[in-house]
Design a protein around this motif. Structure first.
Motif, short mmCIF file in Angstrom:
data_model
loop_
_atom_site.label_atom_id
_atom_site.label_comp_id
_atom_site.label_asym_id
_atom_site.label_seq_id
_atom_site.Cartn_x
_atom_site.Cartn_y
_atom_site.Cartn_z
N UNK A 197 19.28 -7.86 -9.76
CA UNK A 197 19.73 -6.48 -9.55
C UNK A 197 18.81 -5.53 -10.30
N UNK A 198 17.99 -4.83 -9.56
CA UNK A 198 17.14 -3.76 -10.10
C UNK A 198 16.23 -4.23 -11.24
N UNK A 199 15.65 -5.42 -11.10
CA UNK A 199 14.71 -5.90 -12.12
C UNK A 199 13.50 -6.52 -11.43
N UNK A 251 28.75 -6.40 -2.95
CA UNK A 251 29.80 -6.38 -3.98
C UNK A 251 29.22 -6.90 -5.29
N UNK A 252 29.33 -6.14 -6.38
CA UNK A 252 28.74 -6.57 -7.65
C UNK A 252 29.45 -7.80 -8.22
N UNK A 253 28.67 -8.66 -8.85
CA UNK A 253 29.21 -9.86 -9.46
C UNK A 253 28.30 -11.05 -9.23
N UNK A 254 27.95 -11.74 -10.32
CA UNK A 254 26.99 -12.84 -10.21
C UNK A 254 27.54 -13.99 -9.38
N UNK A 255 28.82 -14.33 -9.57
CA UNK A 255 29.39 -15.44 -8.80
C UNK A 255 29.40 -15.12 -7.32
N UNK A 256 29.77 -13.91 -6.96
CA UNK A 256 29.75 -13.52 -5.56
C UNK A 256 28.36 -13.58 -4.97
N UNK A 280 31.86 -14.03 -13.84
CA UNK A 280 30.42 -13.77 -13.91
C UNK A 280 30.06 -12.36 -14.30
N UNK A 281 28.80 -12.19 -14.69
CA UNK A 281 28.28 -10.86 -15.02
C UNK A 281 28.45 -9.94 -13.82
#
Length: 451
Positions: free
Chosen positions: A131-133, A185-190, A309-310
C-alpha cells in the motif's frame, strides 16, 4: 516521579545505541567469502552482525568487532570458526548493551551443517500485499524476480490504494512478469485472501514489500511440500537487512523475527513436548513476511480472517490465525532456516511503540478469531489458559538490570522489552479482542454498503 526518571533513563539508553553493520560470511573449507548485507556498504571496522553460511546455506549468526586497520574477512572468519555458545552465555552473564546481545545469535554454533534432500520445488505463487510504498516494493520485486526457483509467478495485491502509483509501477517496469490485483477494502488478511483467489500455484508463498529475498528463498520454502504430502504450511528465517538506527538494533537484540537455525516440523498428531500451549503459541512457528501454504489447504480452511491483520482495528494476528487453522485441520507445519528473507525493520522509537502495541493486540485478536470461527477449540484453549497467562507475562518481561534478562535467543520465547514497550504490549493484549470485534463489524458494514 520514579516512573518519569525510569522513562528518561530508557530514552537515554535508547539514544546511546550505535549502528551495527550487516554482512554475510560464506565458509567453505579453509576459504571464506565476506559480502555486505543487501543494500549495505562494504564492511569496515566496528561492530558487524554476520550471517554465517556453509555451502550457501544459513547456519548461524554472530556479532563481531573488526579493529581499525584489520582485514574484516579474516577477523570475522576466525570469529565464526571459533564461535562457542558457552562464550555467548558468558557475555550475557556479564551484562551487555543491546548491540552485544546480538552475539546470542551464535548459539547456532556456525558448525558443519547437515542437510536432507529438500525434494523438487512445486509450481509456486508469491503474493505481495502493498500500500503506497512503491520504492520498497521495487526492491522486493527485484529480489523475487532473481529467485532460482524453476517455476513461479508473482502477484502484487494493491490494498486500498490512495493513488495509482503501484499499478503504474507494475505496468511500467514489471508488466509481463508480475500480475497486479487491487483489493479496495483495507486490511492485510483481506489482501492476502484476494491474492489467494488469484494464484495458480500448487503452493502459495507470502512475503512483505519491505523485504529482500535471498535467491534460494522460494526454492527452500516450497520444496518441503514435495517431500511431505501432509504438509500444510512452511515458514522461514527472517534477518535484519539493516541495523542503522537504535530502533532497528533494539528490536533485533530483543528477538527480531528469527526462529533459529534448526529445521523443525510441528505435527498436530504428535504435539511437541516443549510446547505445552501448542498450537496456540503460533508466534513460535514463524511470521507473515516469510510463509507458504499448500494452496488447496489454505483455501479449504477459508484463508485468513479478514478481520485480522494490519489495516484493520485488530492491528495484527492474520499470520498466526492462518498457522493455527492449518494445524487444527491436522496438517503439519515446517520451519526451515534455509528459506531466508532480509527484513527492513522499523526505524524509530515511535515505530517500536506502534509495533509493541500491535503485537499485543494481534496476539489476542487472533486467539479471538480462532475461537469465534472454531468454537470447538474452546475446551482445548481453556485447558491451556493458566499456562497461557504465564506465557503472556513472559513475552512481555522487562529486564531488571542493565543488559540483564534473557536476550533474543533464536530458541527462546522470552523477548524482553523496555518498560514502556512492555506496558504497550500488555495494553494491546487487552485491546485485541475488542479490536477484532470492531473489525468484524466494520467488514459487515462494508458488505452492506456494497449491496
Amino acid at each position: 516521579m520514579a516512573r518519569s526518571a525510569r522513562a528518561r533513563e530508557e530514552i537515554r539508553r535508547f539514544l546511546d545505541i550505535g549502528a551495527v553493520q550487516v554482512a554475510e560470511l560464506d565458509l567453505d573449507g579453509d576459504a571464506a567469502v565476506l559480502r555486505p548485507g543487501p543494500g549495505s556498504p562494504p564492511v569496515t571496522h566496528g561492530e558487524v552482525f554476520v550471517l554465517v553460511r556453509r555451502g550457501g546455506r544459513p547456519v548461524g549468526t554472530l556479532l563481531g568487532r573488526v579493529p581499525r586497520g584489520a582485514d574484516p574477512r579474516a577477523v570475522l572468519a576466525e570469529r565464526a570458526r571459533g564461535a562457542d555458545p558457552r562464550a555467548v552465555l558468558a557475555e550475557r552473564a556479564r551484562g551487555a548493551d543491546p548491540r552485544a546481545v546480538l552475539a546470542e545469535r551464535a548459539r547456532a554454533e556456525c558448525g558443519p551443517a547437515v542437510f536432507g534432500d529438500p525434494g523438487a520445488a512445486p509450481f509456486t505463487s508469491v503474493v505481495v500485499a502493498t500500500r503506497e510504498r512503491a520504492g520498497q516494493l521495487t526492491r522486493a520485486l527485484d529480489s523475487l524476480l532473481a529467485q532460482d526457483h524453476p517455476r513461479f509467478e508473482i502477484v502484487v495485491v494493491d490494498n486500498a490504494p490512495l493513488t495509482s502509483e503501484t499499478r503504474e509501477l507494475i505496468e511500467r517496469k514489471y508488466a509481463e512478469r508480475v500480475r497486479y490485483v487491487c483489493e479496495p477494502v483495507p486490511g492485510l488478511a483481506g489482501a492476502h485472501n484476494t491474492g489467494l483467489d488469484a494464484v495458480r500455484g500448487e503452493v502459495v508463498a507470502f512475503t512483505d514489500d519491505d523485504v529482500v529475498a535471498d535467491p534460494r528463498w522460494l526454492t527452500e520454502l516450497s520444496a518441503p511440500f514435495a517431500a511431505d504430502a501432509g504438509l500444510g504450511c512452511s515458514t522461514g528465517l527472517i534477518l535484519p537487512a539493516r541495523l542503522t538506527t537504535p530502533a532497528q538494533v533494539l528490536l533485533e537484540s530483543h528477538g527480531g523475527f528469527a526462529k533459529g537455525f534448526t529445521p523443525r516440523t510441528y505435527d498436530p498428531a504428535r504435539p511437541p513436548d516443549d510446547e505445552p500451549l501448542f498450537p496456540f503459541t503460533a508466534g513460535r512457528f514463524g511470521s507473515g513476511a516469510n510463509m507458504a501454504f499448500r494452496t488447496a489447504v489454505l483455501r479449504s480452511v477459508g484463508g485468513f480472517d479478514p478481520a485480522t491483520g494490519a489495516g484493520t482495528a485488530a492491528r495484527g494476528g492474520d499470520d498466526l490465525y492462518g498457522f493455527v487453522r492449518v494445524l487444527a485441520q491436522g496438517h503439519r507445519l515446517r520451519y526451515t532456516p534455509y528459506a531466508l528473507v532480509w527484513h527492513h525493520h522499523r526505524e524509530t522509537w515511535r515505530d517500536l511503540e506502534t509495533q509493541a502495541y500491535g503485537y499485543g493486540a494481534g496476539l489476542t485478536a487472533y486467539l479471538t478469531a480462532v475461537l469465534v470461527n472454531r468454537p470447538a477449540l474452546l475446551p482445548a484453549f481453556l485447558a491451556r489458559l493458566p499456562r497461557g497467562i504465564a506465557h503472556a507475562r513472559t513475552l512481555t518481561a522487562v529486564r531488571e538490570t542493565e543488559g540483564g534478562g534473557t536476550p533474543g535467543d533464536h530458541d527462546m520465547r522470552t523477548h524482553p522489552w523496555p518498560r514502556r514497550l512492555s506496558r504497550l504490549q500488555r495494553r494491546g493484549m487487552l485491546y485485541g479482542p475488542v479490536g477484532y470485534l470492531k473489525a468484524r463489524r466494520a467488514l459487515r458494514a462494508t458488505a452492506r454498503g456494497a449491496r
